[in-house]
Write an enzyme that holds these catalytic residues in place. Sequence first.
Site, PDB file in Angstrom:
ATOM      1  N   VAL A   1      23.071 -73.825  17.973  1.00  0.00           N
ATOM      2  CA  VAL A   1      23.017 -75.153  18.603  1.00  0.00           C
ATOM      3  C   VAL A   1      24.082 -75.289  19.692  1.00  0.00           C
ATOM      4  CG1 VAL A   1      23.075 -77.631  18.170  1.00  0.00           C
ATOM      5  CG2 VAL A   1      22.114 -76.112  16.443  1.00  0.00           C
TER       6      VAL A   1
ATOM      7  N   GLU B   1      22.261 -87.655  16.854  1.00  0.00           N
ATOM      8  CA  GLU B   1      20.804 -87.572  17.059  1.00  0.00           C
ATOM      9  C   GLU B   1      20.218 -86.268  16.521  1.00  0.00           C
ATOM     10  OE1 GLU B   1      18.432 -89.920  18.782  1.00  0.00           O
ATOM     11  OE2 GLU B   1      17.408 -88.570  17.427  1.00  0.00           O
TER      12      GLU B   1
ATOM     13  N   GLY C   1      16.601 -68.678  13.945  1.00  0.00           N
ATOM     14  CA  GLY C   1      17.710 -69.638  14.087  1.00  0.00           C
ATOM     15  C   GLY C   1      17.405 -71.011  13.517  1.00  0.00           C
TER      16      GLY C   1
ATOM     17  N   LYS D   1      18.899 -85.623   5.422  1.00  0.00           N
ATOM     18  CA  LYS D   1      18.280 -86.298   6.571  1.00  0.00           C
ATOM     19  C   LYS D   1      17.645 -87.628   6.175  1.00  0.00           C
ATOM     20  CE  LYS D   1      17.462 -81.928   8.965  1.00  0.00           C
ATOM     21  NZ  LYS D   1      16.560 -80.768   9.029  1.00  0.00           N
TER      22      LYS D   1
HETATM   23  P1  NDP Z   1      25.286 -71.228  13.528  1.00  0.00           P
HETATM   24  O1  NDP Z   1      25.689 -70.576  12.284  1.00  0.00           O
HETATM   25  O2  NDP Z   1      24.333 -70.543  14.427  1.00  0.00           O
HETATM   26  O3  NDP Z   1      26.558 -71.617  14.390  1.00  0.00           O
HETATM   27  C1  NDP Z   1      27.708 -72.164  13.833  1.00  0.00           C
HETATM   28  C2  NDP Z   1      28.866 -71.637  14.636  1.00  0.00           C
HETATM   29  O4  NDP Z   1      30.060 -72.282  14.234  1.00  0.00           O
HETATM   30  C3  NDP Z   1      29.032 -70.160  14.404  1.00  0.00           C
HETATM   31  O5  NDP Z   1      29.253 -69.567  15.639  1.00  0.00           O
HETATM   32  C4  NDP Z   1      30.249 -70.090  13.513  1.00  0.00           C
HETATM   33  O6  NDP Z   1      30.997 -68.930  13.688  1.00  0.00           O
HETATM   34  C5  NDP Z   1      31.027 -71.289  13.975  1.00  0.00           C
HETATM   35  N1  NDP Z   1      31.947 -71.754  12.970  1.00  0.00           N
HETATM   36  C6  NDP Z   1      31.684 -72.113  11.714  1.00  0.00           C
HETATM   37  N2  NDP Z   1      32.806 -72.460  11.072  1.00  0.00           N
HETATM   38  C7  NDP Z   1      33.812 -72.308  11.958  1.00  0.00           C
HETATM   39  C8  NDP Z   1      35.207 -72.459  11.895  1.00  0.00           C
HETATM   40  N3  NDP Z   1      35.803 -72.859  10.781  1.00  0.00           N
HETATM   41  N4  NDP Z   1      35.927 -72.213  12.990  1.00  0.00           N
HETATM   42  C9  NDP Z   1      35.347 -71.797  14.125  1.00  0.00           C
HETATM   43  N5  NDP Z   1      34.018 -71.608  14.260  1.00  0.00           N
HETATM   44  C10 NDP Z   1      33.262 -71.855  13.172  1.00  0.00           C
HETATM   45  O7  NDP Z   1      24.725 -72.664  13.127  1.00  0.00           O
HETATM   46  P2  NDP Z   1      23.755 -73.578  13.949  1.00  0.00           P
HETATM   47  O8  NDP Z   1      24.154 -73.610  15.350  1.00  0.00           O
HETATM   48  O9  NDP Z   1      22.357 -73.234  13.599  1.00  0.00           O
HETATM   49  O10 NDP Z   1      24.024 -74.991  13.259  1.00  0.00           O
HETATM   50  C11 NDP Z   1      25.157 -75.761  13.598  1.00  0.00           C
HETATM   51  C12 NDP Z   1      24.985 -77.136  13.000  1.00  0.00           C
HETATM   52  O11 NDP Z   1      23.801 -77.723  13.557  1.00  0.00           O
HETATM   53  C13 NDP Z   1      24.773 -77.136  11.497  1.00  0.00           C
HETATM   54  O12 NDP Z   1      25.382 -78.283  10.968  1.00  0.00           O
HETATM   55  C14 NDP Z   1      23.261 -77.243  11.329  1.00  0.00           C
HETATM   56  O13 NDP Z   1      22.891 -77.879  10.138  1.00  0.00           O
HETATM   57  C15 NDP Z   1      22.925 -78.124  12.511  1.00  0.00           C
HETATM   58  N6  NDP Z   1      21.568 -78.007  12.977  1.00  0.00           N
HETATM   59  C16 NDP Z   1      21.025 -76.780  13.243  1.00  0.00           C
HETATM   60  C17 NDP Z   1      19.757 -76.669  13.728  1.00  0.00           C
HETATM   61  C18 NDP Z   1      19.142 -75.370  14.045  1.00  0.00           C
HETATM   62  O14 NDP Z   1      17.950 -75.337  14.401  1.00  0.00           O
HETATM   63  N7  NDP Z   1      19.843 -74.266  13.938  1.00  0.00           N
HETATM   64  C19 NDP Z   1      18.942 -77.869  13.965  1.00  0.00           C
HETATM   65  C20 NDP Z   1      19.613 -79.115  13.692  1.00  0.00           C
HETATM   66  C21 NDP Z   1      20.877 -79.166  13.204  1.00  0.00           C
HETATM   67  P3  NDP Z   1      30.577 -67.579  12.899  1.00  0.00           P
HETATM   68  O15 NDP Z   1      29.258 -67.182  13.484  1.00  0.00           O
HETATM   69  O16 NDP Z   1      31.675 -66.659  13.226  1.00  0.00           O
HETATM   70  O17 NDP Z   1      30.477 -67.937  11.451  1.00  0.00           O
HETATM   71  N1  HSE Z   2      17.797 -75.862   8.819  1.00  0.00           N
HETATM   72  C1  HSE Z   2      17.288 -77.036   9.433  1.00  0.00           C
HETATM   73  C2  HSE Z   2      15.790 -77.014   9.380  1.00  0.00           C
HETATM   74  C3  HSE Z   2      17.743 -77.135  10.848  1.00  0.00           C
HETATM   75  O1  HSE Z   2      15.222 -75.939   9.133  1.00  0.00           O
HETATM   76  O2  HSE Z   2      15.168 -78.052   9.542  1.00  0.00           O
HETATM   77  C4  HSE Z   2      17.349 -78.420  11.510  1.00  0.00           C
HETATM   78  O3  HSE Z   2      18.025 -79.494  10.950  1.00  0.00           O
END
Ligand code: NDP
Ligand code: HSE
Length: 434
Positions: A14, A128, A186, A204
């Site tokens: 994200v 959002e 992802g 949610k």
């Molecule tokens: P990812 O795992 O792809 O990305 C999370 C990132 O944050 C990683 O790069 C991770 O690093 C980093 N991170 C985690 N903890 C730390 C820390 N303590 N210090 C520094 N960096 C950190 O997750 P997403 O992008 O998929 O999801 C992010 C958020 O968005 C979550 O809350 C998820 O529920 C929400 N979300 C995701 C959706 C999706 O489609 N993916 C849709 C809607 C919401 P590292 O990789 O090194 O662990």
């Molecule tokens: N893991 C969540 C899903 C990401 O699959 O719907 C979006 O919130």
Amino acid sequence: MKRITVGLLGFGTVGQGTADILRQNCDVITQRTGVEIVVKKALVKCLSEVNPLPVGIEVVTDPSSLIDDPDIDIIVEVMGGYEPARTYSLLALQAGKHVVTANKACVAKHYRELLEAAQLHGVDYLFEASVAGGIPIIKALKESLAGNRIETVQGIINGTANYILTQMTQNSISFYEALAQAQQLGYAEADPTFDIEGIDAAHKIFILALLCWGVELNFDDLYTEGISSISPVDIELAQELGNTIKLLAIAEPEADGRIDIRVHPTMIPSTYPLAAVDGVFNAVYLEADALGPAMFYGRGAGKMPTGSAVVADIIDLARDMACGVAGKRIAPFSFATLRPAQIVPIDEIHSSFYVRFTVKDTVGVMREISRILADNDISVASAIQKGRSNDSTASVPFVVITHEASGLQINKSIREIENLGITTAPTVMIRVEE
Ligand code: NDP
Ligand code: HSE
């Protein structure tokens, strides 16, 4: 031209989607807002794992270098999880920065202190992307539908679970293969248990209930059941019955002030609009007193759809900041004050049920099951035995579709039937919504 600077806590799916949209669409965003929005820094755990390094964004490992950077106006928390996401968000709000998040787990668990910190420091807390990925349902509830009483909300709000069910139904792909695909794409949470056990959908729908009715509920009372017990035979039988199995999140206020709110697999008629929501797509169906029924549909997960929702919040903030009203315009959960409310226990909720027993293929088994259901005042609409075996020790699925009954009646019957020793595997029960 005014310039607004963003810091990303997390640079995964994200975070990168957000940065890509702000860069790729900077022309149209600037034309619309009259503001230049740039990502200055991104926090990661380990610098060597960021490959390639993003152009124009400073990648850092020290959270205070973002949170305390006086140049950064908006902190975007896209790390996921409860901690340190909560702590960093609180520190950012306390530092007078607006916070945007996609992290529904953190919003659902810590909304109270995050809301209080935002209000105390006169900044905004926007989320959002936390519900239904790219679908603008939060803004719709906070703004477009603010003049309506919301009567009911039902949604497919976990993309991973919907993707798995769709792949199992349409392509006969196994549960675990479909989950692996969702992870690869992802969509899944870092801990996919949240997706497959309904916890993510529960976060949610909890957030939607806050926004629809201003209710503070005890999250632990929210009935949550995932899709891990759904097998291909259930999917096949559902199709034979003209139904589709979906992981639904449902919320509705009761006349006594309690909220019927739950997440569970549900059989819905295949002609019902939600049945056509496939793959990573999500949909939120609601009924509002003035608007009537409405359905919001779109991609519920993924890099760019979710980035789209995060960027929408950033743009809202940029516009409000340009007018000097950021943090002052709309309460984070839409209501000026929230009220505590109770959740209706799942055992009190009535519906029809699909109950699949796995039984030894012997004479009298069906009679025993029918007797116990009748003893519990459950009326059977139809019964199906799938397959026949010449071997009396072999097991076969025996499915009963009931008329309306309560969860209490069904669970009691299942316990009594299982105690007879005629079942050879745990019984599967799925609510049927007509
Ligand atoms: P990812 O795992 O792809 O990305 C999370 C990132 O944050 C990683 O790069 C991770 O690093 C980093 N991170 C985690 N903890 C730390 C820390 N303590 N210090 C520094 N960096 C950190 O997750 P997403 O992008 O998929 O999801 C992010 C958020 O968005 C979550 O809350 C998820 O529920 C929400 N979300 C995701 C959706 C999706 O489609 N993916 C849709 C809607 C919401 P590292 O990789 O090194 O662990
Ligand atoms: N893991 C969540 C899903 C990401 O699959 O719907 C979006 O919130």
